[in-house]
Design a protein around this motif. Structure first.
Motif, mmCIF file in Angstrom:
data_model
loop_
_atom_site.group_PDB
_atom_site.id
_atom_site.type_symbol
_atom_site.label_atom_id
_atom_site.label_comp_id
_atom_site.label_asym_id
_atom_site.label_seq_id
_atom_site.Cartn_x
_atom_site.Cartn_y
_atom_site.Cartn_z
ATOM 1 N N PHE A 199 -6.489 -6.974 -7.510
ATOM 2 C CA PHE A 199 -6.363 -5.623 -6.940
ATOM 3 C C PHE A 199 -7.460 -5.427 -5.884
ATOM 4 O O PHE A 199 -7.185 -4.980 -4.760
ATOM 5 N N ASN A 200 -8.684 -5.789 -6.255
ATOM 6 C CA ASN A 200 -9.807 -5.597 -5.328
ATOM 7 C C ASN A 200 -9.653 -6.436 -4.060
ATOM 8 O O ASN A 200 -9.971 -5.992 -2.957
ATOM 9 N N LYS A 201 -9.137 -7.655 -4.223
ATOM 10 C CA LYS A 201 -8.958 -8.515 -3.049
ATOM 11 C C LYS A 201 -7.934 -7.885 -2.101
ATOM 12 O O LYS A 201 -8.156 -7.807 -0.886
ATOM 13 N N LEU A 202 -6.841 -7.402 -2.682
ATOM 14 C CA LEU A 202 -5.823 -6.738 -1.852
ATOM 15 C C LEU A 202 -6.388 -5.477 -1.212
ATOM 16 O O LEU A 202 -5.995 -5.082 -0.112
ATOM 17 N N ASN A 240 -1.939 7.393 -2.965
ATOM 18 C CA ASN A 240 -2.648 6.916 -4.165
ATOM 19 C C ASN A 240 -1.994 7.518 -5.420
ATOM 20 O O ASN A 240 -1.337 8.554 -5.342
ATOM 21 N N LYS A 241 -2.146 6.828 -6.535
ATOM 22 C CA LYS A 241 -1.575 7.320 -7.790
ATOM 23 C C LYS A 241 -2.661 7.352 -8.850
ATOM 24 O O LYS A 241 -3.633 6.597 -8.789
ATOM 25 N N GLY A 257 -2.688 -0.217 -16.969
ATOM 26 C CA GLY A 257 -2.833 0.740 -15.863
ATOM 27 C C GLY A 257 -3.027 0.014 -14.535
ATOM 28 O O GLY A 257 -2.419 0.363 -13.508
ATOM 29 N N THR A 258 -3.843 -1.034 -14.539
ATOM 30 C CA THR A 258 -4.083 -1.808 -13.321
ATOM 31 C C THR A 258 -2.805 -2.523 -12.882
ATOM 32 O O THR A 258 -2.474 -2.555 -11.687
ATOM 33 N N LYS A 259 -2.092 -3.083 -13.860
ATOM 34 C CA LYS A 259 -0.851 -3.801 -13.547
ATOM 35 C C LYS A 259 0.173 -2.841 -12.904
ATOM 36 O O LYS A 259 0.835 -3.190 -11.920
ATOM 37 N N ILE A 260 0.289 -1.633 -13.461
ATOM 38 C CA ILE A 260 1.228 -0.657 -12.907
ATOM 39 C C ILE A 260 0.863 -0.336 -11.454
ATOM 40 O O ILE A 260 1.713 -0.350 -10.553
ATOM 41 N N LEU A 261 -0.412 -0.080 -11.203
ATOM 42 C CA LEU A 261 -0.841 0.269 -9.839
ATOM 43 C C LEU A 261 -0.621 -0.888 -8.868
ATOM 44 O O LEU A 261 -0.207 -0.688 -7.723
ATOM 45 N N LEU A 262 -0.898 -2.092 -9.332
ATOM 46 C CA LEU A 262 -0.716 -3.265 -8.480
ATOM 47 C C LEU A 262 0.759 -3.417 -8.113
ATOM 48 O O LEU A 262 1.105 -3.618 -6.949
ATOM 49 N N GLU A 317 1.324 -12.039 -9.408
ATOM 50 C CA GLU A 317 0.186 -11.515 -8.676
ATOM 51 C C GLU A 317 -0.260 -12.490 -7.595
ATOM 52 O O GLU A 317 -0.706 -12.109 -6.525
ATOM 53 N N MET A 318 -0.079 -13.807 -7.918
ATOM 54 C CA MET A 318 -0.443 -14.840 -6.954
ATOM 55 C C MET A 318 0.423 -14.703 -5.701
ATOM 56 O O MET A 318 -0.058 -14.823 -4.586
#
Lengths: 73, 609
Positions: free
Chosen positions: B535-538, B58-59, B39-44, B600-601
């Motif tokens: 995700f949080n950093k972004l 937002n999704k 789920g996190t990967k999809i949102l990212l 992600e990097m």
């Protein structure tokens, strides 16, 4: 005197709080024996809020809290 | 190849009124498992980290794990993954019941909801069929009434819904399913409300999922069930007394936060304990689908039989508000379910309001006849209802959570929160490892991101001295990484009292055809923990967001078995970053490379440029 607090299934057939003469016991395991609680029934043994084992010495004024295996979240 | 994934995702665009089936990328699924990780990967990947959480951009991802719907013990759970309006960071709220399994049986691994409907709607799923239907008549309804109404039209549907709190964009609104189960944390209900989405109903014809290796899975499940049956916690303590059995334990080590964490020992704790709940209110155990444990409490409530409170709301409404009236706690918890409010953040916000009242920031004039006095049964019940209804100015402010409430009065330090989300029921001054979990949890104040209570309080799998710091960082990391896997597989964390990484790897392999060993699985968990951090950093997280409230680092516990203790987070946090391969709260390039997070990097580098 020492105060023994029992919780969860250890209360079945026993009082919640039991006061005992501290002179009759030198280590924690003897309290269990006196209350007819098998060591295998006990998962957490606290003396004054600190986790202890059954060889831990006890003294006048101690509060002992005994729990069977329990968890949650 | 057969796997316990369906291989299908439903994408619902509420702006355009479209429902589109999509293929699940099975390679991606292997890398992130499902649930929380995938789920996190999809949102990212879909650029959600930088959007306004309550905007159309937002999704919401409602996502199962590969074990959801299988015959694996507790294989029923789903995650709601979105950007949190409470924390401004990743939200992943987990729930049981049967809704997740039904979604799986209907043929879907996940639903991605995007956009915003012009008017209130709900999504109805019947196996392959998915439709967006009007929900104007349902808007404003509380949970029980809503489900009753929906069942007149979809009699066999499992219902996921928000209550009035989510509709009014309360930042501590939950998403409910099956009446009394909740994806409670991080304000996920407000995101649904912001999209005018009231409910998702699911009806399924199937009732099983075919795994990759049915024979092997049966064998592994049998082994796991044996371990669950032989374990004292999962076969004795939890089924008999529920999670609230912890009240007396945590109080007896002097770490049960009391009166908004001003103290940490509650004299009358036994009156709100799991033992008392069993003696005075319990009707029977409550079971989620496929659960062999049954920690749920089905209680008598004013002559009706309803789902009762867990340890967390009992503590938060109880000692944390100075209340030892279990009947009032049951009632307040019921209103959390009815209005769709997080049953941790809501009472913790009431506790913060009580401290503001104690200190004179909130006055009787603000209270409309129900003063916020410590120990008031009336206050916890009435203010919960008021927060759900948004019925007066103070209640509306409280519905935004304790941080914004206390900030409004210029004293955010009275909010016992991390990343603006309220901390749960264990005082990190008396239990050092759980402080690391709180400070570094990617979703803010939370205990179930690395349950250090297991070794530090319950002695599982071994006893660690709760007051020392040595080795705690390493333990926390392992607990966090394993938890990320369990959350992503679609299983209940409580199985981990009896099972370990080798068992989870064996289950996953038999279900999906992967070949993870225990270490390999833990590395997937580490990858998930790191991708959440990216995700949080972004999203704008700073290193200083990994902090505990000042009360925990500057005010020692004043009395009780943990008297004079204080959090040593300044010692444990650098240890933790070292163990994680992070610098200043974020993963290094080397760490991301090791975990195969190259893409992600690149996203991170793009942000820096």
């Amino acid at each position: 005197m020492i105060e023994v607090r029992l919780f969860a299934s250890l209360r079945t057939g026993r009082d919640k709080i039991i006061k005992l003469d501290s002179n009759s016991f030198s280590v924690a395991g003897e309290v269990l024996k006196h209350l007819s609680i098998e060591a295998e029934e006990v998962a957490i043994y606290l003396i004054n809020g600190r986790h202890s084992d059954l060889d831990a010495p006890i003294k006048d004024g101690d509060i002992i809290a005994i729990f069977p295996p329990v968890g949650g979240g | 190849m057969t796997t316990s994934y369906n291989g299908k995702i439903l994408r619902v665009n509420l702006t355009r009124g479209e429902v589109v089936p999509e293929k699940l990328d099975l390679n991606l699924a292997k890398k992130f498992i499902g649930g929380r990780g995938l789920g996190t990967k999809i949102l990212l990947d879909e650029g959600v980290a930088t959007v306004d959480p309550l905007s159309e951009e937002n999704k919401l991802v409602y996502i199962n794990g590969p074990m959801t719907g299988t015959n694996v013990p507790t294989g029923t759970r789903y995650m709601v993954v979105t950007k949190s309006p409470l924390t401004g960071m990743i939200a992943s709220s987990n729930s049981g019941g049967i809704w997740g399994a039904k979604l799986k049986y209907a043929g879907w691994d996940a639903i991605i909801v995007e956009g915003k409907a012009k008017e209130p709607v709900y999504i109805n799923i019947e196996d392959e069929k998915a439709e967006i239907l009007p929900a104007k008549d349902y808007w404003g309804k509380t949970t029980e009434t809503l489900i009753e109404e929906i069942h007149k039209i979809h009699p066999k549907a499992s219902v996921l819904n928000i209550g009035p709190a989510g509709e009014k964009l309360s930042l501590i609104a939950s998403i409910m399913n099956d009446t009394d189960r909740a994806a409670g944390r991080s304000g996920v209900g407000a995101v649904m409300g912001s999209k005018n989405l009231k409910a998702i109903t699911v009806t399924a014809s199937r009732s099983s999922i075919e795994p990759n290796d049915p024979t092997k899975l049966r064998e592994v499940v049998s082994d796991c069930l044996k371990k669950i049956r032989e374990n004292g916690v999962t076969s004795g303590g939890l089924p008999t007394y529920g999670t609230a059995v912890l009240i007396n334990i945590v109080n007896n080590i002097g770490s049960l936060p009391t009166n908004n964490w001003q103290e940490s020992y509650f004299d009358t704790a036994d009156k709100i304990s799991g033992e008392t709940l069993k003696e005075e209110h319990l009707v029977k155990q409550g079971f989620c689908h496929r659960c062999p444990i049954g920690c749920g409490r089905v209680i008598d409530f004013k002559g009706r039989v309803i789902g009762g409170p867990e340890y967390e709301p009992i503590w938060a409404y109880g000692s944390n508000c100075g209340v030892d009236d279990l009947s009032a706690i049951n009632e307040a918890n019921y209103y959390c379910n009815e209005y769709g409010l997080d049953a941790i953040s809501t009472p913790c916000t009431i506790a913060a309001a009580m401290e503001l009242y104690q200190r004179g920031y909130i006055t009787d004039d603000d209270c409309d006849g129900v003063p916020l006095i410590w120990g008031s049964s009336k206050a916890i019940v009435e203010w919960t209802k008021r927060m759900g209804e948004g019925s007066n100015q103070l209640a509306q402010l409280m519905a935004q959570g304790s941080y914004r409430l206390c900030q409004h009065y210029g004293v955010p330090e009275y909010s016992m929160s991390v990343k603006k989300q309220e901390m749960p029921a264990y005082d990190a001054r008396g239990i050092q490892g759980i402080g690391i979990t709180y400070a570094t949890s990617n979703r803010g104040g939370c205990h179930v991101r690395g349950y250090m209570i297991s070794p530090e309080v319950l002695g599982l799998p071994e006893t660690l001295d709760r007051l020392t710091t040595e080795g705690k960082a390493t333990w926390t990391k392992i607990f966090q990484d394993l938890t990320a896997c369990i959350d992503s597989m679609g299983m209940c964390l409580f199985t981990s009292f009896a099972l370990g990484a080798p068992e989870y790897a064996a289950l996953l392999n038999a279900g999906t055809g992967t070949d993870y060993d225990a270490d390999g699985l833990l590395e997937v968990g580490e990858r998930i923990y790191n991708i959440e951090r990216i995700f949080n950093k972004l999203a704008g997280m700073k290193a200083e967001d990994d902090r505990l409230p000042k009360r925990l680092t500057e005010e020692a516990i004043p009395a009780g078995p943990s008297k004079d203790e204080i959090s040593k987070i300044s010692v444990t946090l650098p240890d933790y970053y070292h163990v994680r391969g992070w610098v200043d709260a974020f993963p290094t390039t080397e760490t991301l490379n090791r975990l195969g997070l190259d893409e992600e990097m690149l996203k991170e580098e793009a942000l820096v440029e």
